[in-house]
Motif scaffolding. Structure first.
Motif, PDB file in Angstrom:
ATOM      1  N   ALA A  91       5.163   6.237  -6.114  1.00  0.00           N
ATOM      2  CA  ALA A  91       5.163   5.012  -5.695  1.00  0.00           C
ATOM      3  C   ALA A  91       3.841   4.280  -6.332  1.00  0.00           C
ATOM      4  O   ALA A  91       2.779   5.036  -6.025  1.00  0.00           O
ATOM      5  N   PRO A  92       3.934   3.032  -6.698  1.00  0.00           N
ATOM      6  CA  PRO A  92       2.559   2.369  -7.216  1.00  0.00           C
ATOM      7  C   PRO A  92       1.529   2.404  -6.074  1.00  0.00           C
ATOM      8  O   PRO A  92       1.981   1.900  -4.969  1.00  0.00           O
ATOM      9  N   LEU A  93       0.322   2.573  -6.416  1.00  0.00           N
ATOM     10  CA  LEU A  93      -0.572   2.267  -5.396  1.00  0.00           C
ATOM     11  C   LEU A  93      -1.125   0.718  -5.321  1.00  0.00           C
ATOM     12  O   LEU A  93      -1.102   0.179  -6.507  1.00  0.00           O
ATOM     13  N   LYS A  94      -1.322   0.196  -3.917  1.00  0.00           N
ATOM     14  CA  LYS A  94      -1.642  -1.140  -4.109  1.00  0.00           C
ATOM     15  C   LYS A  94      -3.101  -1.329  -3.977  1.00  0.00           C
ATOM     16  O   LYS A  94      -3.824  -0.786  -3.695  1.00  0.00           O
ATOM     17  N   LYS A  95      -3.296  -2.466  -5.028  1.00  0.00           N
ATOM     18  CA  LYS A  95      -4.439  -2.839  -5.320  1.00  0.00           C
ATOM     19  C   LYS A  95      -5.229  -3.402  -3.965  1.00  0.00           C
ATOM     20  O   LYS A  95      -4.364  -3.955  -2.767  1.00  0.00           O
ATOM     21  N   ARG A  96      -6.557  -3.533  -3.734  1.00  0.00           N
ATOM     22  CA  ARG A  96      -7.247  -4.000  -2.368  1.00  0.00           C
ATOM     23  C   ARG A  96      -6.969  -5.428  -2.118  1.00  0.00           C
ATOM     24  O   ARG A  96      -6.597  -5.595  -0.877  1.00  0.00           O
ATOM     25  N   GLN A 107       7.065  14.979  -2.001  1.00  0.00           N
ATOM     26  CA  GLN A 107       5.931  16.131  -2.541  1.00  0.00           C
ATOM     27  C   GLN A 107       4.592  15.743  -2.041  1.00  0.00           C
ATOM     28  O   GLN A 107       3.772  16.848  -1.682  1.00  0.00           O
ATOM     29  N   ASN A 108       4.194  14.807  -1.695  1.00  0.00           N
ATOM     30  CA  ASN A 108       2.942  14.395  -1.172  1.00  0.00           C
ATOM     31  C   ASN A 108       3.070  13.090  -0.550  1.00  0.00           C
ATOM     32  O   ASN A 108       3.514  12.201  -1.003  1.00  0.00           O
ATOM     33  N   TRP A 109       2.444  12.867   0.640  1.00  0.00           N
ATOM     34  CA  TRP A 109       2.276  11.488   1.230  1.00  0.00           C
ATOM     35  C   TRP A 109       1.007  11.287   2.004  1.00  0.00           C
ATOM     36  O   TRP A 109       0.926  12.163   2.917  1.00  0.00           O
ATOM     37  N   ASP A 144     -11.994  -2.112   4.989  1.00  0.00           N
ATOM     38  CA  ASP A 144     -11.107  -2.779   6.022  1.00  0.00           C
ATOM     39  C   ASP A 144      -9.461  -2.843   5.700  1.00  0.00           C
ATOM     40  O   ASP A 144      -8.859  -3.573   6.275  1.00  0.00           O
ATOM     41  N   ARG A 145      -9.145  -2.118   4.670  1.00  0.00           N
ATOM     42  CA  ARG A 145      -7.969  -2.154   4.115  1.00  0.00           C
ATOM     43  C   ARG A 145      -7.324  -0.608   4.090  1.00  0.00           C
ATOM     44  O   ARG A 145      -8.055   0.076   3.886  1.00  0.00           O
ATOM     45  N   TYR A 146      -6.149  -0.318   3.993  1.00  0.00           N
ATOM     46  CA  TYR A 146      -5.720   1.065   3.626  1.00  0.00           C
ATOM     47  C   TYR A 146      -4.312   0.695   2.676  1.00  0.00           C
ATOM     48  O   TYR A 146      -3.761  -0.385   2.525  1.00  0.00           O
ATOM     49  N   ARG A 147      -4.026   1.910   2.036  1.00  0.00           N
ATOM     50  CA  ARG A 147      -2.783   2.001   1.329  1.00  0.00           C
ATOM     51  C   ARG A 147      -2.103   3.409   1.426  1.00  0.00           C
ATOM     52  O   ARG A 147      -2.873   4.328   1.584  1.00  0.00           O
ATOM     53  N   VAL A 148      -0.847   3.177   1.039  1.00  0.00           N
ATOM     54  CA  VAL A 148      -0.056   4.553   1.253  1.00  0.00           C
ATOM     55  C   VAL A 148       0.075   5.107  -0.224  1.00  0.00           C
ATOM     56  O   VAL A 148       0.572   4.390  -1.012  1.00  0.00           O
ATOM     57  N   SER A 149       0.104   6.279  -0.178  1.00  0.00           N
ATOM     58  CA  SER A 149       0.169   7.107  -1.518  1.00  0.00           C
ATOM     59  C   SER A 149       1.807   8.006  -1.182  1.00  0.00           C
ATOM     60  O   SER A 149       1.644   8.900  -0.244  1.00  0.00           O
ATOM     61  N   TYR A 150       2.632   8.026  -2.345  1.00  0.00           N
ATOM     62  CA  TYR A 150       3.769   8.715  -1.949  1.00  0.00           C
ATOM     63  C   TYR A 150       4.372   9.250  -3.301  1.00  0.00           C
ATOM     64  O   TYR A 150       4.600   8.476  -4.164  1.00  0.00           O
ATOM     65  N   TRP A 151       4.657  10.687  -3.365  1.00  0.00           N
ATOM     66  CA  TRP A 151       5.335  11.088  -4.267  1.00  0.00           C
ATOM     67  C   TRP A 151       6.632  11.920  -3.955  1.00  0.00           C
ATOM     68  O   TRP A 151       6.704  12.509  -2.892  1.00  0.00           O
ATOM     69  N   ALA A 152       7.598  11.773  -4.770  1.00  0.00           N
ATOM     70  CA  ALA A 152       8.879  12.490  -4.354  1.00  0.00           C
ATOM     71  C   ALA A 152       9.690  13.241  -5.684  1.00  0.00           C
ATOM     72  O   ALA A 152       9.125  12.661  -6.607  1.00  0.00           O
ATOM     73  N   LEU A 174       5.609   2.807   3.894  1.00  0.00           N
ATOM     74  CA  LEU A 174       6.252   3.956   3.825  1.00  0.00           C
ATOM     75  C   LEU A 174       7.806   3.674   3.197  1.00  0.00           C
ATOM     76  O   LEU A 174       8.328   4.211   2.205  1.00  0.00           O
ATOM     77  N   HIS A 175       8.343   2.680   3.998  1.00  0.00           N
ATOM     78  CA  HIS A 175       9.754   2.241   3.539  1.00  0.00           C
ATOM     79  C   HIS A 175       9.742   1.487   2.345  1.00  0.00           C
ATOM     80  O   HIS A 175      10.706   1.540   1.465  1.00  0.00           O
ATOM     81  N   GLU A 176       8.714   0.703   1.902  1.00  0.00           N
ATOM     82  CA  GLU A 176       8.665   0.203   0.745  1.00  0.00           C
ATOM     83  C   GLU A 176       8.444   1.101  -0.435  1.00  0.00           C
ATOM     84  O   GLU A 176       8.910   0.795  -1.535  1.00  0.00           O
ATOM     85  N   ALA A 177       7.698   2.056  -0.281  1.00  0.00           N
ATOM     86  CA  ALA A 177       7.436   3.239  -1.240  1.00  0.00           C
ATOM     87  C   ALA A 177       8.691   3.930  -1.237  1.00  0.00           C
ATOM     88  O   ALA A 177       9.322   4.193  -2.748  1.00  0.00           O
ATOM     89  N   ALA A 178       9.384   4.239  -0.392  1.00  0.00           N
ATOM     90  CA  ALA A 178      10.895   4.721  -0.398  1.00  0.00           C
ATOM     91  C   ALA A 178      11.795   4.013  -1.212  1.00  0.00           C
ATOM     92  O   ALA A 178      12.628   4.652  -2.024  1.00  0.00           O
TER      93      ALA A 178
END
Length: 234
Positions: free
Chosen positions: A185-190, A147-149, A157-165, A211-215
């Motif tokens: 999928a839960p958002l990772k803390k900094r 639904q959204n990624w 200096d860091r990033y995180r993936v957001s994933y809805w399905a 992405l695989h972890e979120a999946a």
């Protein structure tokens, strides 16, 4: 684009991702329904979005212009260059194999064949009538749709993936949705988020891992949320 995640979260809050989930369907009931096969399929892929800071790491970026390039176009290029795939088909295929084994029937992976859409947020999945018309009677269909990624920066200096399905179980004989479930999928803390500089390194292995972890998280949510009874998919 530093506020990319905030912009998308506001959009999702304003337009909830789909209707209320339906309760899990009992596997014992499904075994007695005489399905001939299980079809694992996906919905149309929404366009992934990336923050400007992420795209600037790519060798293909142009200094002075990159900040003005649309986030969707950047993600399209990253997906093409690094073969970054929509997690929905992995989720659908895994859930299909496991469920078919629990029911004692065969499973078949059937990608939707639909081109990625221009929209970055999908609110609904294909209807039960559409799926029945596509795959015919006598089948149990597991349909999963992203639904959204997107990937956004966390700090400097860091990033995180957001994933809805969302996933649904459809009976093509009655053309009805037997069960449905949404997942975020839960958002990772900094402090545990991956480093931004590593995101696209080594064929974007870091991004693919996130992405695989979120999946896998959503796969587990769907296992528990779509089915009940003995011998649940696992």
């Amino acid at each position: 684009m530093k506020n990319l995640s905030k912009m998308i979260l506001v959009l999702v809050a304003a337009f909830p991702l789909g209707a209320a989930a339906k309760k899990p369907v009992d596997l014992t009931v499904l075994r007695q329904s005489g399905y001939q096969t299980l079809i694992a399929t996906t919905d149309q892929t929404p366009r992934m979005t990336l923050a400007s800071e992420v795209w600037s790491l790519s060798p293909a970026s142009v200094l002075g212009i990159v900040a003005f390039v649309d986030a969707k176009q950047k993600a399209d290029k990253v997906r093409a260059e690094y073969d970054v795939r929509d997690p929905a088909q992995y989720i659908a295929a895994a859930l299909g194999r496991e469920t078919a084994a629990a029911l004692g029937i065969t499973s078949s992976d059937q990608p939707s064949g639909l081109e990625s859409s221009f929209s970055s947020v999908h609110l609904t999945l294909r209807s039960a009538k559409e799926l029945a018309a596509t795959y015919g009677t006598g089948a149990l269909v597991i349909n999963v749709g992203t639904q959204n990624w997107f990937a956004d920066t966390v700090g400097k200096d860091r990033y995180r993936v957001s994933y809805w399905a969302k996933a649904q179980v459809v009976d093509t004989n009655t053309r009805t949705v037997l069960a449905s479930k949404e997942c975020q999928a839960p958002l990772k803390k900094r402090d545990v988020a991956p480093e931004l500089s590593a995101m696209l390194a080594g064929d974007a292995e870091s991004l693919k891992f996130e992405l695989h972890e979120a999946a896998n998280y959503c796969l587990d949510v769907f296992r528990k949320g779509l089915f009940s009874g003995a011998a649940q998919p696992q």
